[in-house]
Design a protein around this motif. Structure first.
Motif, short mmCIF file in Angstrom:
data_model
loop_
_atom_site.label_atom_id
_atom_site.label_comp_id
_atom_site.label_asym_id
_atom_site.label_seq_id
_atom_site.Cartn_x
_atom_site.Cartn_y
_atom_site.Cartn_z
N TRP A 419 -5.87 -0.48 14.32
CA TRP A 419 -6.39 0.52 13.59
C TRP A 419 -6.88 1.54 14.72
O TRP A 419 -6.67 1.39 15.69
CB TRP A 419 -7.63 0.23 12.70
CG TRP A 419 -8.83 -0.36 13.47
CD1 TRP A 419 -9.69 0.07 14.08
CD2 TRP A 419 -8.91 -1.91 13.78
NE1 TRP A 419 -10.95 -0.85 14.72
CE2 TRP A 419 -9.93 -1.89 14.37
CE3 TRP A 419 -8.19 -2.90 13.66
CZ2 TRP A 419 -10.47 -3.24 14.87
CZ3 TRP A 419 -8.47 -4.17 14.17
CH2 TRP A 419 -9.85 -4.43 14.78
N VAL A 420 -7.34 2.68 13.99
CA VAL A 420 -7.42 3.79 15.03
C VAL A 420 -9.15 3.85 15.11
O VAL A 420 -9.62 4.04 14.02
CB VAL A 420 -6.91 5.29 14.55
CG1 VAL A 420 -7.43 6.42 15.52
CG2 VAL A 420 -5.50 5.10 14.73
N LYS A 421 -9.67 4.00 16.34
CA LYS A 421 -11.07 4.14 16.63
C LYS A 421 -11.30 5.23 17.51
O LYS A 421 -10.96 5.25 18.69
CB LYS A 421 -11.80 2.90 17.01
CG LYS A 421 -13.45 3.13 17.13
CD LYS A 421 -14.11 1.70 17.69
CE LYS A 421 -15.64 1.91 17.31
NZ LYS A 421 -16.28 0.87 17.60
N ALA A 442 -19.35 2.09 13.31
CA ALA A 442 -19.46 3.14 12.28
C ALA A 442 -17.98 3.92 12.28
O ALA A 442 -17.46 4.18 13.26
CB ALA A 442 -20.26 4.26 12.68
N TYR A 443 -17.34 3.73 10.99
CA TYR A 443 -16.03 4.44 10.65
C TYR A 443 -16.38 5.53 9.48
O TYR A 443 -17.20 5.47 8.72
CB TYR A 443 -15.14 3.44 10.34
CG TYR A 443 -14.78 2.56 11.61
CD1 TYR A 443 -13.45 3.20 12.13
CD2 TYR A 443 -15.20 1.49 11.97
CE1 TYR A 443 -12.84 2.41 13.20
CE2 TYR A 443 -14.86 0.77 13.21
CZ TYR A 443 -13.78 1.24 13.72
OH TYR A 443 -13.15 0.59 14.67
N ASP A 444 -15.46 6.53 9.61
CA ASP A 444 -15.67 7.46 8.27
C ASP A 444 -14.86 7.24 7.25
O ASP A 444 -13.91 6.24 7.42
CB ASP A 444 -14.96 8.83 8.83
CG ASP A 444 -15.99 9.54 10.05
OD1 ASP A 444 -17.20 9.25 10.05
OD2 ASP A 444 -15.49 10.29 10.77
N SER A 491 -10.00 5.21 4.30
CA SER A 491 -10.23 5.90 5.68
C SER A 491 -9.55 7.25 5.59
O SER A 491 -8.71 7.53 4.61
CB SER A 491 -9.36 4.81 6.68
OG SER A 491 -7.80 4.89 6.11
N PRO A 492 -9.79 8.07 6.35
CA PRO A 492 -9.45 9.65 6.38
C PRO A 492 -8.05 9.60 6.37
O PRO A 492 -7.43 10.53 6.04
CB PRO A 492 -10.19 10.03 7.63
CG PRO A 492 -11.25 9.36 7.86
CD PRO A 492 -11.05 7.84 7.43
N GLU A 498 -11.52 1.37 1.41
CA GLU A 498 -13.10 1.51 1.77
C GLU A 498 -13.84 1.12 0.62
O GLU A 498 -15.03 0.39 0.64
CB GLU A 498 -13.31 2.81 2.43
CG GLU A 498 -12.98 3.06 3.77
CD GLU A 498 -13.72 2.40 4.93
OE1 GLU A 498 -14.59 1.43 4.84
OE2 GLU A 498 -13.35 2.63 5.96
N ILE A 499 -13.72 1.62 -0.52
CA ILE A 499 -14.37 1.38 -1.86
C ILE A 499 -13.48 1.20 -3.10
O ILE A 499 -12.28 1.94 -3.34
CB ILE A 499 -15.49 2.38 -1.97
CG1 ILE A 499 -16.21 2.74 -0.72
CG2 ILE A 499 -16.16 2.12 -3.21
CD1 ILE A 499 -17.16 4.29 -0.83
N VAL A 500 -13.78 0.28 -3.71
CA VAL A 500 -13.09 0.25 -5.27
C VAL A 500 -14.24 0.35 -6.18
O VAL A 500 -15.35 -0.13 -6.06
CB VAL A 500 -12.47 -1.13 -5.26
CG1 VAL A 500 -11.31 -0.96 -4.26
CG2 VAL A 500 -13.25 -2.26 -5.07
#
Length: 542
Positions: A419-421, A442-444, A491-492, A498-500
């Motif tokens: 994944w990208v950080k 923290a991730y957006d 994720s962007p 991230e959410i359901v």
């Protein structure tokens, strides 16, 4: 230049040094000072990331991806000051770095020893990066007398000489046990603890005495006399109804005044503790009451879910409601019908966790919440189990499962390998080390416009803290959304769920991150405030 306060503990463990440190930090903040809190942990683990929650309690994750001691959660909640990887260090991390230097030849052939190499490393850690802070509060984990803690006590003893005179004080937290047969609070354990501390060269300036009743004047005088501290510096740390009373309780006992006097500073005007009084008033005078079931796998030790519990309290503060918690071991639901355990609750929370044990029980909890229209909050593993439940029972994927539990023909949840950080690509491997190899920090995330979570946050762009190795498989997204489970946060780059949520459910939200880590008593996390609010609505229907 920063002034240093070293907080040590004696007599027994688990007296609450972390809470005491956090409360003192809050008091100094209320007087207008800037503070930084740091934790020195004597155990040999590099960090607590691979330690069992039932032994060590929760792992608190910072924005920069550090897996740290749970006391850093107290620090953040009480001061609002974000912690970082530079606020917690362990013996393991120190020795790892020293041995790496020795292998490189950095010590130029010198014999590497505890003194000065280990103690110097500890001192350097304590003193680095404190520019701009008025006070640095440093908590030493464990109890005086523990063999593994000796290098840390030696290091802070040396700092007492290294720092300018008057820039360093020591607070010792001890226990005054009540002996019913004698009808007395006993001071001897504290005397022995201070004797142990003095034997290694540290004289405490202040005694913070945990007790369940007032300290009689004679016992206070005896403690001052035999422990070589001023009588006014024997501070009573009595049990209180809620931890958010502690700053005000310590102020009443004069802790903040004694600290300032020990530094030769004038106390000045009293601190503004109005916001603390407002929080405790809301906790003590609720206008409603709800019961939340936490269906977890580490419920034998409540500290395994410390931030989670506090976030629920904060949700109660936001709604002026009392939150009662039913702790339920998820394995029970693998043997018994969940209904008798859950029919009376107003909300179900399934928290994070690792491994297969109890997973099917968490899936049954999600089924109950979905079918009975009970508010459901799934966090990390709790979100993944809710997605597996939907795949099995709504989308017809009978063999839906997670690769965390072994090979499966229907990997609804799978190992995340890259994944990208920031601007870097992070990579992981199935057989790699466990420590520090998760998606951490923290991730957006981008929220779907018009979704429940976008309404709760009041925004479509958020940042939350993560700690997980496995990810929901987006290959099943279309089939799940056709059955009503909406992927409302991604994720962007649109690759990682991230959410359901369910649009046709009063409140059913699963999140891949850990929102409890960013909740504060003065700023309850919006998801917890909304969840407790939904539970209140549910309580009116029951």
């Amino acid at each position: 230049m920063a002034r240093y306060v070293f907080i040590t503990g004696g007599v027994v463990s688990s007296l609450g040094k972390g809470l005491a440190s956090a409360a003192l930090g809050a008091l100094l903040q209320a007087r207008g000072y800037s503070v930084r809190l740091r934790k020195l942990d004597p155990y040999l683990n590099v960090d607590p990331g691979t330690m069992s929650p039932t032994q060590h309690g929760e792992v608190f994750v910072t924005d920069d991806g550090a897996e740290t001691d749970l006391d850093l959660g107290h620090y953040e909640r009480f001061t609002g000051q974000p912690a970082s990887i530079n606020d917690n260090i362990t013996t393991g991390r120190i020795y790892r770095d020293i041995i790496a230097k020795e292998r490189r030849g950095d010590y130029l052939g010198a014999t590497v020893q505890v003194i000065p190499h280990v103690t110097d490393a500890i001192k350097n850690f304590v003193r680095e990066g404190n520019e701009g802070f008025d006070f640095v509060l440093v908590e030493i984990g464990g109890t005086v007398g523990d063999i593994e803690g000796l290098p840390f006590f030696e290091a802070i003893r040396q700092l007492g000489n290294d720092l300018p005179r008057g820039d360093c004080i020591y607070i010792h937290l001890t226990l005054l046990p009540w002996i019913p047969s004698a009808g007395e609070l006993k001071t001897k354990p504290t005397q022995h603890s201070v004797k142990e501390l003095r034997s290694i060269g540290i004289q405490p300036d202040i005694l913070l005495c945990r007790c369940d009743r007032p300290i009689p004047p004679e016992e206070r005088r005896k403690l001052g006399l035999f422990c070589n501290v001023r009588e006014s510096a024997v501070i009573e740390a009595r049990d209180v109804e809620t931890i958010y009373e502690v700053p005000e309780a310590y102020h009443r006992e004069g802790l903040d005044v004694e600290v300032l006097k020990a530094f030769g500073m004038e106390p000045g005007a009293a601190p503004d503790l109005s916001r603390w009084r407002n929080v405790t008033h809301r906790i003590k005078n609720p206008e409603g009451e709800v019961t939340i079931a936490i269906v977890g796998k580490y419920t034998g030790l409540k500290d395994a879910y410390k931030s989670l519990y506090e976030a629920l309290v904060h949700g109660g503060v936001a709604n002026v409601a009392k939150v009662n918690v039913d702790w339920i071991e998820s394995e029970i639901f693998e043997r018994e019908d969940p209904a008798p355990f859950l029919e009376h609750v107003h909300g179900i929370l399934v928290p994070g966790g690792f491994g297969q044990r109890g997973a099917e029980g968490k899936i049954k909890a999600a089924t109950f919440a979905r079918e009975r229209k009970v508010p459901y909050f799934g966090i990390c593993f709790g979100m993944q189990m809710a997605v597996i439940e939907a795949a099995r029972n709504l989308a017809g994927v009978a063999e839906a499962n997670s690769t965390e539990f072994g090979p499966t023909p229907e990997p609804i949840v799978g190992l995340m390998t890259e994944w990208v950080k920031g601007n870097e690509l992070e990579k992981r491997f199935a057989q790699g080390d466990l420590g520090g190899t998760m998606r951490l920090g923290a991730y957006d995330a981008t929220l779907k416009r018009g979704s429940k979570v976008a309404e709760i946050y009041g925004a479509t762009a958020i940042s939350e803290r993560h700690r997980h190795r496995y990810e929901v498989n987006t290959a099943y997204r279309d089939r799940l959304e056709q059955r009503g489970l909406i992927f409302s946060g991604m994720s962007p780059d649109g690759l990682l769920p991230e959410i359901v949520e369910y649009a046709d459910h009063p409140w059913f939200v699963g999140v891949q991150f850990h929102p409890e880590l960013k909740s504060r008593p003065f700023e309850p996390h919006p998801l917890f405030a909304s969840f407790v609010g939904a539970a209140l609505d549910q309580s009116r229907l029951v």
